[in-house]
Scaffold this active site. Sequence first.
Site, short mmCIF file in Angstrom:
data_model
loop_
_atom_site.label_atom_id
_atom_site.label_comp_id
_atom_site.label_asym_id
_atom_site.label_seq_id
_atom_site.Cartn_x
_atom_site.Cartn_y
_atom_site.Cartn_z
N CYS A 2 1.03 -1.39 0.31
CA CYS A 2 -0.15 -0.39 -0.05
C CYS A 2 0.78 0.97 -0.05
CB CYS A 2 -1.06 0.15 1.03
SG CYS A 2 -1.55 -1.32 1.04
N ARG A 27 5.10 -0.40 -6.07
CA ARG A 27 5.10 -0.84 -4.43
C ARG A 27 3.93 -2.17 -4.73
NH1 ARG A 27 6.29 2.29 -0.65
NH2 ARG A 27 4.94 1.20 1.01
N TRP A 79 -3.15 -2.45 -0.95
CA TRP A 79 -2.65 -3.82 -1.45
C TRP A 79 -3.63 -4.83 -0.53
CZ3 TRP A 79 -0.08 -7.94 0.68
CH2 TRP A 79 0.54 -9.09 -0.50
N ASN A 105 -1.66 1.97 5.78
CA ASN A 105 -0.82 1.22 5.74
C ASN A 105 -0.63 0.15 7.03
OD1 ASN A 105 -0.66 2.12 3.01
ND2 ASN A 105 1.12 2.63 3.48
N GLY A 106 -0.81 -0.21 6.75
CA GLY A 106 -0.54 -1.87 8.16
C GLY A 106 -1.48 -2.55 8.47
N GLU A 486 18.10 -17.81 -7.28
CA GLU A 486 17.29 -16.44 -7.66
C GLU A 486 16.62 -16.80 -9.24
OE1 GLU A 486 16.48 -13.33 -6.44
OE2 GLU A 486 16.51 -12.07 -7.64
N LYS A 490 13.42 -14.70 -10.26
CA LYS A 490 12.99 -14.09 -11.92
C LYS A 490 12.07 -14.31 -12.38
CE LYS A 490 13.90 -10.89 -9.65
NZ LYS A 490 14.40 -10.77 -7.77
N GLU A 493 8.08 -14.77 -11.02
CA GLU A 493 7.55 -13.78 -10.47
C GLU A 493 6.91 -12.91 -11.55
OE1 GLU A 493 9.45 -10.92 -7.50
OE2 GLU A 493 11.22 -11.42 -8.37
N HIS A 509 17.10 -36.38 -5.69
CA HIS A 509 15.90 -37.19 -4.55
C HIS A 509 14.68 -36.93 -4.95
CE1 HIS A 509 20.39 -38.04 -2.81
NE2 HIS A 509 20.29 -37.05 -3.46
N LYS A 608 6.13 -4.21 -3.86
CA LYS A 608 7.79 -3.87 -4.05
C LYS A 608 7.74 -3.77 -2.39
CE LYS A 608 11.55 -2.94 -5.28
NZ LYS A 608 12.49 -3.86 -5.33
C1 F6R Z 1 12.15 -9.88 -5.68
C2 F6R Z 1 11.63 -8.77 -4.50
C3 F6R Z 1 11.63 -9.14 -3.14
C4 F6R Z 1 12.02 -9.10 -2.62
C5 F6R Z 1 11.83 -9.63 -0.71
C6 F6R Z 1 12.53 -8.09 0.08
O1 F6R Z 1 11.73 -10.01 -6.54
O2 F6R Z 1 11.71 -7.95 -4.58
O3 F6R Z 1 11.63 -11.12 -2.99
O4 F6R Z 1 13.63 -9.32 -2.99
O5 F6R Z 1 10.27 -8.70 -0.80
O6 F6R Z 1 12.12 -7.12 -0.19
P1 F6R Z 1 13.44 -5.70 1.00
O7 F6R Z 1 14.60 -6.38 0.31
O8 F6R Z 1 12.92 -4.16 0.48
O9 F6R Z 1 13.63 -6.29 2.09
#
Ligand code: F6R
Length: 613
Positions: A2, A27, A79, A105-106, A486, A490, A493, A509, A608
């Site tokens: 949010c 975000r 969100w 927010n929260g 990772e 990527k 997502e 396994h 985000k």
């Molecule tokens: C994936 C991504 C998320 C963040 C995670 C932690 O591309 O961006 O998995 O890495 O939400 O976010 P931060 O680093 O802001 O704590």
Amino acid sequence: MCGIVGYIGKASAPSVLISGLRRLEYRGYDSAGMAILEDGSVVVSKAPGKVSALNDKAHADWPAERFSKSSTGIAHTRWATHGPPTEVNAHPHLDESGDIALVHNGIIENYRALRTRMEGKGHHFYSETDTEVLAHLIGDRYKGDLFQAVCDALSQVEGTFGIAVISAKEPGKIITARRGSPIVIGVGEGETIVASDASAIIAHTRQVIYLEDNDIAVVTADNVDIRDLHQVPVTREVSELGFDSAAAEKGGYEHFMLKEIHEQPDSLSNAIRGRLDFNLGSSVLSGMGSSPRELAEIQRVVLVGCGTSLHAGLVGEYAFEDLANIHAEVEQAAEFRYRNPIIGRTDLVVAISQSGETADTLAAVREANQKGAFVMGLCNVVGSTIARETGRGVYLHAGPEISVASTKAFTCQVAVMLMMALKLGRGRRFSRDEGMKFAREIESIPALVEKVIAQSDRIAEIAKRYANDEHAFFIGRGTMYPVALEGALKLKEISYIHAEGYHAAELKHGPIALLQEGTPVIALANDIPGKDKTLGNIEECRARGARILGIITEGDQEAAEAMDDFIEVPACHPLVATVPSVVALQLLAYHIANERGCEIDQPRNLAKSVTVE
Ligand code: F6R
């Protein structure tokens, strides 16, 4: 997650609010709304979907003069947590009288009990949200002083909040407060902007005040009065934002993600610049704020984070053990916070977070602080909560990361951890010469990444051959194991292809059962220790009909011959190789998602900054 924007000044509030919300779109959100003050009443417009839908709706429903007349308002991108992303659940929410509007927010954890109590007093609720309950609570406490009413209401609330409140009865002010969810106040010339993140402020001013937990502020067009919940005045510094609005624009790229992938040689240079000491064969990380003697007391490094930051932590684990000879562990931050971990004063807990606001990582920091550990933050967002609560650590200097899919933060996190490990390693294991040699390896990272980015068009061609698959496996060993995780994250997502990352040895396994004719396996087969074993695993996959796309070391003929397709990364130290290799996978994921026509900068369901548990 949010986003909040509030505006009070001389300009058109609706226009400022809409452009502020646009800057917060990255975000992640699923509905939007705004409330403005006009002629003694609160006027609200809300819409499910994008900010553009809200803009269209407000222009369709509101008379044109409303846009020029109103100069006070609050707005929100939601969100969904409590109730689906519908118009009625979107913020702002009103109190029973309709005079008070709130964005939040929260999460209000005790909202059910508060709602039942309020319903008993005759209040009517229209949404399923916890936020509407807080709006009613403020209205219920209102006895002619909005600030007092907000203080009273917040003292009854359990949970987290960043809020902005306006009232038709008290035009000319916004009340804002925070506990666990960030609020930044931009102090302009005759205008003040309240936001959950500085991106919404930068177009107006670079002078900002970060609220601390339990701060509550009365904001007018030319004043900011901050108090604690007992109304005792508190002083918060005005600081200057370190980036400009151009840095948050797409700069000619089709997507923020592509822009940020391409920015990596620069962001890595910024992360590394001035931090390597070739004379001492060490690194200069003043933010770690500790003498060599203090650092010598550290017996264990515990790295905590979520998502991409967690994967960076897994690379860090190898770095601290290999370079510094210190026992290192990585833990998902939510697990760490609830597990009652055994840590103490000889442990260094490193909280890795691009945003510096991730709820679980922040809670892990607080837990580590409680236990007397040595706590450091590895954050990108300057002044973020984790950066402030850890008090020491190292900033990434990666510049604003707008794309929901994290790219440059990961590579800078790795680069910074290599420098941290070098610093610790110099006190324990490395001679000056060895330190200098590794410092040169770190220095070379931006150039290595440039060589991978130069292959973007070739990777786009390869991507076409993988864009129609619905499943993919990523495998790697050693330092390439976190890169495999990772790479899979990527891809899933942004392209919505089901992708799993495994240690190459783990495949047989169980997961190998899923391989069939044509299943893509993306193999990190760099020329580092363990390569031969990975090549063996690739043969096992091939024998089951899998198609192999390899990330291999430049010029490695043997590896190239084992692959259907391959992307080359320059030869370098196995720890350093994680960075160019992950960039190859970022580009692969990007081009596959682009080929599939996915909404790359705003992937479905993602946010985000994850400020709820
Ligand atoms: C994936 C991504 C998320 C963040 C995670 C932690 O591309 O961006 O998995 O890495 O939400 O976010 P931060 O680093 O802001 O704590």
